[in-house]
Write an enzyme that holds these catalytic residues in place. Structure first.
Site, PDB file in Angstrom:
ATOM      1  N   CYS A  37       2.288  16.913  64.400  1.00  0.00           N
ATOM      2  CA  CYS A  37       1.962  16.620  65.791  1.00  0.00           C
ATOM      3  C   CYS A  37       2.042  15.122  66.062  1.00  0.00           C
ATOM      4  CB  CYS A  37       0.581  17.146  66.131  1.00  0.00           C
ATOM      5  SG  CYS A  37      -0.769  16.140  65.472  1.00  0.00           S
ATOM      6  N   THR A  39      -0.343  13.050  66.677  1.00  0.00           N
ATOM      7  CA  THR A  39      -1.327  12.276  65.921  1.00  0.00           C
ATOM      8  C   THR A  39      -0.805  11.955  64.528  1.00  0.00           C
ATOM      9  OG1 THR A  39      -3.130  13.335  67.139  1.00  0.00           O
ATOM     10  CG2 THR A  39      -3.698  12.237  65.069  1.00  0.00           C
ATOM     11  N   HIS A  42       1.408   9.085  64.795  1.00  0.00           N
ATOM     12  CA  HIS A  42       0.631   7.844  64.909  1.00  0.00           C
ATOM     13  C   HIS A  42       0.178   7.380  63.518  1.00  0.00           C
ATOM     14  CE1 HIS A  42       0.289   7.071  69.198  1.00  0.00           C
ATOM     15  NE2 HIS A  42      -0.005   8.340  69.426  1.00  0.00           N
ATOM     16  N   HIS A  60      -3.178  19.280  60.134  1.00  0.00           N
ATOM     17  CA  HIS A  60      -4.263  20.104  60.681  1.00  0.00           C
ATOM     18  C   HIS A  60      -3.758  21.253  61.549  1.00  0.00           C
ATOM     19  CE1 HIS A  60      -3.478  16.820  63.560  1.00  0.00           C
ATOM     20  NE2 HIS A  60      -3.709  17.742  64.479  1.00  0.00           N
ATOM     21  N   GLU A  61      -2.476  21.315  61.859  1.00  0.00           N
ATOM     22  CA  GLU A  61      -1.917  22.452  62.590  1.00  0.00           C
ATOM     23  C   GLU A  61      -1.394  23.439  61.551  1.00  0.00           C
ATOM     24  OE1 GLU A  61      -0.117  19.886  66.395  1.00  0.00           O
ATOM     25  OE2 GLU A  61       1.166  21.260  65.291  1.00  0.00           O
ATOM     26  N   CYS A  93     -26.122  13.770  66.430  1.00  0.00           N
ATOM     27  CA  CYS A  93     -25.847  12.636  67.322  1.00  0.00           C
ATOM     28  C   CYS A  93     -26.137  13.029  68.775  1.00  0.00           C
ATOM     29  CB  CYS A  93     -24.405  12.172  67.162  1.00  0.00           C
ATOM     30  SG  CYS A  93     -23.189  13.268  67.934  1.00  0.00           S
ATOM     31  N   CYS A  96     -23.747  15.773  70.141  1.00  0.00           N
ATOM     32  CA  CYS A  96     -24.047  17.109  69.605  1.00  0.00           C
ATOM     33  C   CYS A  96     -25.300  17.684  70.247  1.00  0.00           C
ATOM     34  CB  CYS A  96     -24.212  17.044  68.088  1.00  0.00           C
ATOM     35  SG  CYS A  96     -22.678  16.788  67.160  1.00  0.00           S
ATOM     36  N   CYS A 104     -18.320  15.082  68.732  1.00  0.00           N
ATOM     37  CA  CYS A 104     -19.393  14.409  67.987  1.00  0.00           C
ATOM     38  C   CYS A 104     -19.089  12.924  67.834  1.00  0.00           C
ATOM     39  CB  CYS A 104     -19.512  15.080  66.619  1.00  0.00           C
ATOM     40  SG  CYS A 104     -20.577  14.247  65.430  1.00  0.00           S
TER      41      CYS A 104
END
Length: 342
Positions: A37, A39, A42, A60-61, A93, A96, A104
């Protein structure tokens, strides 16, 4: 096993890595496919070096099947097809506690801040798992995460049936936003500079405009002089951000989807004059993931048209290079290809 590491200096390295068993509360996933992706690009280009420590297994995909269960894991079985919602929050936090755990303030985005899916076996906390229906192919399931991004974007916009939406940027997320918006009953036009992408988007049945034309006048005519209900800025280009508000109706909504590596100018006079809403949209919530799975399973998302090609793990560098050069829409990495020789 083999794993792909971001090694810095615009380089992805594929190397043998230790295969550890899943810990308590974890499952081990045999990763089938992983999409690349924006990201990830990047990261490759060094824009996130302050956050990503090298060498780093990213990704992560993904889609895969459960290969092993750690102690204390219930409700899952070896062989179950799954994807992962890669967000681990602290639960303590202010964000959250206010019910916004997906953003978060100490978020661990798995695959960026901690090891990701570009490895043959991936150990993750069982509470990150999302089940997949048997009818959904693992290739198509690798698009669940970016589809969830698009679902979250459209829900943030509060797009209603019959409303008109302008999507600026016809890359993978732009096309997914268009598909989700249409599935929610919206009317969509996409603005894209690249002629190959314009043709591909038009072939999917969308109206697509060249930004070098008078697209503001076109939208004005399309909306009877009112302007669009929602504008999604997905391109990441400074000029697009500056001009995005010109498409929006009075009290319309601009959703900033693209990741901008630096601050951009925006026409706040237009925001003031038309009482526009300016919204950020980052990541997703669990119901966005569930909706994404359903949309892919029913064929509402043009998965085959989005997947330009699938390449084995050892070709991960060439896949990144192709995407950087704009030669592809979505490339999947076949993570298991070559694992037997590792």
């Amino acid at each position: 096993m083999l794993a792909a590491h971001y090694a810095g200096n615009r380089t992805m390295a594929v190397e043998a890595a230790e295969q550890a068993p899943p810990g308590p509360g974890q499952v081990q996933i045999a990763v089938a496919y992983n999409g690349i992706c924006g990201t990830d690009l990047h990261i490759l280009n060094g824009h996130m070096d302050a956050r990503v420590t090298t060498p780093a297994v990213i990704g992560h995909e993904m889609s895969g099947t459960i290969a092993a269960l750690g102690d204390g894991v219930d409700g899952w079985s070896v062989g179950d097809p799954v994807t992962v919602m890669p967000l681990a929050w602290d639960g303590t936090c202010p964000a959250c506690r206010a019910g916004n755990s997906h953003i978060c303030q100490n978020l661990d985005f798995v695959g960026i801040d901690s090891p990701g899916a570009l490895q043959g076996r991936w150990n993750v906390d069982a509470n990150l798992l999302v089940p997949l229906p048997a009818s959904l192919s693992l290739q198509h399931a690798a698009l669940v995460e970016p589809t969830a991004v698009a679902v979250h974007d459209v829900r943030r916009a509060e797009l209603e049936k019959g409303q008109k939406a302008v999507v600026i940027g016809g890359g993978p997320i732009g096309v997914l936003i268009a598909a989700v918006a249409r599935s929610f009953g919206g009317e969509v036009v996409v603005i894209e500079l690249d002629p190959k992408r314009r043709k591909a988007i038009a072939d999917l049945g969308y109206t697509v405009l060249d930004p070098r034309d008078d697209t503001v006048a076109w939208v004005e005519e399309w909306t009877g002089g009112a302007g669009a209900d929602v504008v999604f800025e997905v391109s990441g280009a400074a000029a697009a951000v500056l001009g995005a508000v010109d498409y929006a109706k009075v009290r319309g909504t601009l959703v900033v989807v693209a990741i901008h590596p630096e601050p951009r100018p925006i026409n706040l006079q237009r925001v003031f004059w038309r009482e526009l809403r300016l919204l950020g949209a980052r990541v997703y919530q669990r119901d966005d993931f569930d909706t994404a799975v359903a949309l892919l399973a029913t064929g509402a998302i043009p998965a085959d048209a989005l997947i330009t090609k699938t390449v084995p793990l050892h070709d991960v560098q060439s896949a990144f290079d192709d995407l950087t050069g704009g030669d592809a829409m979505k490339i999947l990495i076949d993570v298991q290809a070559g694992q037997e020789t590792a």
